[in-house]
Design a protein around this motif. Structure first.
Motif, mmCIF file in Angstrom:
data_model
loop_
_atom_site.group_PDB
_atom_site.id
_atom_site.type_symbol
_atom_site.label_atom_id
_atom_site.label_comp_id
_atom_site.label_asym_id
_atom_site.label_seq_id
_atom_site.Cartn_x
_atom_site.Cartn_y
_atom_site.Cartn_z
ATOM 1 N N MET A 77 15.091 19.493 -1.145
ATOM 2 C CA MET A 77 15.045 18.118 -0.656
ATOM 3 C C MET A 77 13.608 17.648 -0.512
ATOM 4 O O MET A 77 12.716 18.423 -0.171
ATOM 5 C CB MET A 77 15.766 17.981 0.680
ATOM 6 C CG MET A 77 15.110 18.733 1.822
ATOM 7 S SD MET A 77 15.951 18.601 3.412
ATOM 8 C CE MET A 77 15.725 16.893 3.798
ATOM 9 N N ILE A 78 13.406 16.381 -0.809
ATOM 10 C CA ILE A 78 12.150 15.695 -0.540
ATOM 11 C C ILE A 78 12.450 14.768 0.629
ATOM 12 O O ILE A 78 13.453 14.035 0.603
ATOM 13 C CB ILE A 78 11.684 14.854 -1.761
ATOM 14 C CG1 ILE A 78 11.533 15.709 -3.014
ATOM 15 C CG2 ILE A 78 10.402 14.091 -1.431
ATOM 16 C CD1 ILE A 78 10.402 16.689 -2.986
ATOM 17 N N GLY A 79 11.610 14.794 1.649
ATOM 18 C CA GLY A 79 11.820 13.924 2.801
ATOM 19 C C GLY A 79 11.862 12.459 2.403
ATOM 20 O O GLY A 79 11.142 12.027 1.504
ATOM 21 N N ARG A 80 12.705 11.702 3.072
ATOM 22 C CA ARG A 80 12.921 10.290 2.754
ATOM 23 C C ARG A 80 11.609 9.515 2.652
ATOM 24 O O ARG A 80 11.418 8.724 1.736
ATOM 25 C CB ARG A 80 13.817 9.655 3.806
ATOM 26 C CG ARG A 80 14.080 8.186 3.564
ATOM 27 C CD ARG A 80 14.750 7.492 4.718
ATOM 28 N NE ARG A 80 15.823 8.270 5.273
ATOM 29 C CZ ARG A 80 16.937 7.779 5.780
ATOM 30 N NH1 ARG A 80 17.119 6.481 5.793
ATOM 31 N NH2 ARG A 80 17.851 8.549 6.282
ATOM 32 N N SER A 81 10.691 9.730 3.562
ATOM 33 C CA SER A 81 9.439 8.961 3.549
ATOM 34 C C SER A 81 8.514 9.365 2.396
ATOM 35 O O SER A 81 7.524 8.681 2.135
ATOM 36 C CB SER A 81 8.709 9.103 4.887
ATOM 37 O OG SER A 81 8.325 10.441 5.102
ATOM 38 N N HIS A 82 8.841 10.445 1.716
ATOM 39 C CA HIS A 82 8.018 10.911 0.594
ATOM 40 C C HIS A 82 8.703 10.693 -0.753
ATOM 41 O O HIS A 82 8.142 11.033 -1.798
ATOM 42 C CB HIS A 82 7.683 12.391 0.769
ATOM 43 C CG HIS A 82 7.006 12.693 2.059
ATOM 44 N ND1 HIS A 82 5.725 12.281 2.352
ATOM 45 C CD2 HIS A 82 7.459 13.334 3.166
ATOM 46 C CE1 HIS A 82 5.404 12.675 3.578
ATOM 47 N NE2 HIS A 82 6.438 13.308 4.084
ATOM 48 N N GLN A 83 9.901 10.135 -0.736
ATOM 49 C CA GLN A 83 10.632 9.919 -1.981
ATOM 50 C C GLN A 83 10.032 8.753 -2.766
ATOM 51 O O GLN A 83 9.400 7.866 -2.197
ATOM 52 C CB GLN A 83 12.117 9.680 -1.690
ATOM 53 C CG GLN A 83 12.783 10.933 -1.168
ATOM 54 C CD GLN A 83 14.251 10.755 -0.870
ATOM 55 O OE1 GLN A 83 14.840 9.711 -1.139
ATOM 56 N NE2 GLN A 83 14.869 11.781 -0.314
ATOM 57 N N GLY A 84 10.234 8.782 -4.074
ATOM 58 C CA GLY A 84 9.733 7.724 -4.928
ATOM 59 C C GLY A 84 8.258 7.851 -5.260
ATOM 60 O O GLY A 84 7.653 6.930 -5.806
ATOM 61 N N LYS A 85 7.667 9.001 -4.954
ATOM 62 C CA LYS A 85 6.236 9.219 -5.199
ATOM 63 C C LYS A 85 5.991 10.297 -6.254
ATOM 64 O O LYS A 85 4.873 10.763 -6.402
ATOM 65 C CB LYS A 85 5.543 9.596 -3.886
ATOM 66 C CG LYS A 85 5.641 8.500 -2.833
ATOM 67 C CD LYS A 85 5.016 8.911 -1.521
ATOM 68 C CE LYS A 85 5.199 7.803 -0.491
ATOM 69 N NZ LYS A 85 4.693 8.192 0.814
ATOM 70 N N GLY A 86 7.041 10.707 -6.937
ATOM 71 C CA GLY A 86 6.889 11.687 -8.011
ATOM 72 C C GLY A 86 6.993 13.137 -7.569
ATOM 73 O O GLY A 86 6.831 14.036 -8.392
ATOM 74 N N TYR A 87 7.273 13.390 -6.300
ATOM 75 C CA TYR A 87 7.340 14.775 -5.831
ATOM 76 C C TYR A 87 8.502 15.539 -6.443
ATOM 77 O O TYR A 87 8.388 16.729 -6.718
ATOM 78 C CB TYR A 87 7.423 14.839 -4.301
ATOM 79 C CG TYR A 87 6.169 14.395 -3.611
ATOM 80 C CD1 TYR A 87 4.950 15.020 -3.859
ATOM 81 C CD2 TYR A 87 6.186 13.352 -2.696
ATOM 82 C CE1 TYR A 87 3.790 14.620 -3.219
ATOM 83 C CE2 TYR A 87 5.035 12.947 -2.053
ATOM 84 C CZ TYR A 87 3.844 13.579 -2.318
ATOM 85 O OH TYR A 87 2.693 13.170 -1.687
ATOM 86 N N GLY A 88 9.631 14.875 -6.651
ATOM 87 C CA GLY A 88 10.779 15.558 -7.255
ATOM 88 C C GLY A 88 10.457 16.041 -8.652
ATOM 89 O O GLY A 88 10.727 17.189 -9.009
ATOM 90 N N ARG A 89 9.855 15.186 -9.449
ATOM 91 C CA ARG A 89 9.483 15.570 -10.809
ATOM 92 C C ARG A 89 8.429 16.676 -10.789
ATOM 93 O O ARG A 89 8.510 17.650 -11.541
ATOM 94 C CB ARG A 89 8.955 14.372 -11.584
ATOM 95 C CG ARG A 89 8.583 14.721 -13.021
ATOM 96 C CD ARG A 89 8.112 13.506 -13.770
ATOM 97 N NE ARG A 89 9.179 12.547 -13.946
ATOM 98 C CZ ARG A 89 9.927 12.456 -15.034
ATOM 99 N NH1 ARG A 89 9.711 13.275 -16.031
ATOM 100 N NH2 ARG A 89 10.874 11.575 -15.129
ATOM 101 N N ARG A 90 7.436 16.548 -9.926
ATOM 102 C CA ARG A 90 6.400 17.570 -9.829
ATOM 103 C C ARG A 90 6.988 18.904 -9.394
ATOM 104 O O ARG A 90 6.585 19.964 -9.881
ATOM 105 C CB ARG A 90 5.291 17.106 -8.887
ATOM 106 C CG ARG A 90 4.453 15.996 -9.518
ATOM 107 C CD ARG A 90 3.470 15.365 -8.581
ATOM 108 N NE ARG A 90 2.564 16.304 -7.962
ATOM 109 C CZ ARG A 90 1.874 16.028 -6.871
ATOM 110 N NH1 ARG A 90 1.981 14.853 -6.272
ATOM 111 N NH2 ARG A 90 1.059 16.929 -6.348
ATOM 112 N N PHE A 91 7.950 18.859 -8.467
ATOM 113 C CA PHE A 91 8.639 20.080 -8.042
ATOM 114 C C PHE A 91 9.320 20.733 -9.240
ATOM 115 O O PHE A 91 9.158 21.926 -9.497
ATOM 116 C CB PHE A 91 9.669 19.758 -6.956
ATOM 117 C CG PHE A 91 10.604 20.899 -6.669
ATOM 118 C CD1 PHE A 91 10.207 21.925 -5.827
ATOM 119 C CD2 PHE A 91 11.863 20.961 -7.242
ATOM 120 C CE1 PHE A 91 11.063 22.993 -5.562
ATOM 121 C CE2 PHE A 91 12.716 22.015 -6.983
ATOM 122 C CZ PHE A 91 12.311 23.033 -6.141
ATOM 123 N N ALA A 92 10.098 19.936 -9.960
ATOM 124 C CA ALA A 92 10.864 20.462 -11.087
ATOM 125 C C ALA A 92 9.949 21.053 -12.156
ATOM 126 O O ALA A 92 10.274 22.081 -12.745
ATOM 127 C CB ALA A 92 11.738 19.354 -11.672
#
Length: 151
Positions: A77-92
């Motif tokens: 999970m990416i925290g709600r306040s950090h979503q939409g900043k590319g963290y999910g893609r960078r994680f993957a």
């Protein structure tokens, strides 16, 4: 962004992480996750310049992984306040190299993603995960695709 093992000082921040309303159907409350998985999974945080922006678990010890001889990713999970900043893609993108380093004897990683969670499934596909053709029937929000990738 770097991945590191969660330490006790991270717990209040991790427990405060939340996701949006749609995602909450697919993510177990973090306090429950931390209370029930201590002996079976390793807890990690995603750290961006000293701030915890996300959380995930790796199961390498339970023997109940969805695919034999594969690590299993849980509770990403990416925290709600950090979503939409590319963290999910960078994680993957970073996960395979991290797993190769942290778990050098393992050659694959699997996960389950709810069949209704198309956005998460797309993210995993972009990261090289493919469906195994099997579906895990049980799950709090319904059936889940089983996906794997080589690390």
């Amino acid at each position: 962004m770097r991945f590191r093992k969660m330490v006790p000082a991270d717990r209040p921040v991790v427990e405060s992480l939340s996701v949006n309303e749609f995602q909450s159907a697919f993510v177990e409350p973090i306090s429950e996750t931390l209370a029930t998985t201590v002996s079976q999974r390793e807890n990690y945080v995603m750290d961006e310049e000293g701030r915890v922006v996300g959380f995930f678990q790796i199961d390498s010890t339970s023997g109940t992984q969805s695919v034999d001889n594969c690590l299993e990713l849980h509770e990403f999970m990416i925290g709600r306040s950090h979503q939409g900043k590319g963290y999910g893609r960078r994680f993957a993108e970073a996960l395979p190299e991290f797993l190769k380093s942290a778990y050098p004897t393992w050659t694959g990683v699997c996960l389950t993603v709810n069949c209704k969670n198309a956005a998460a499934k797309r993210l995993y596909e972009l990261a090289g995960f493919v469906e195994t053709g099997n579906v895990k029937a049980e799950g709090g929000s319904g059936p889940q695709f089983i996906m794997c990738r080589v690390i």
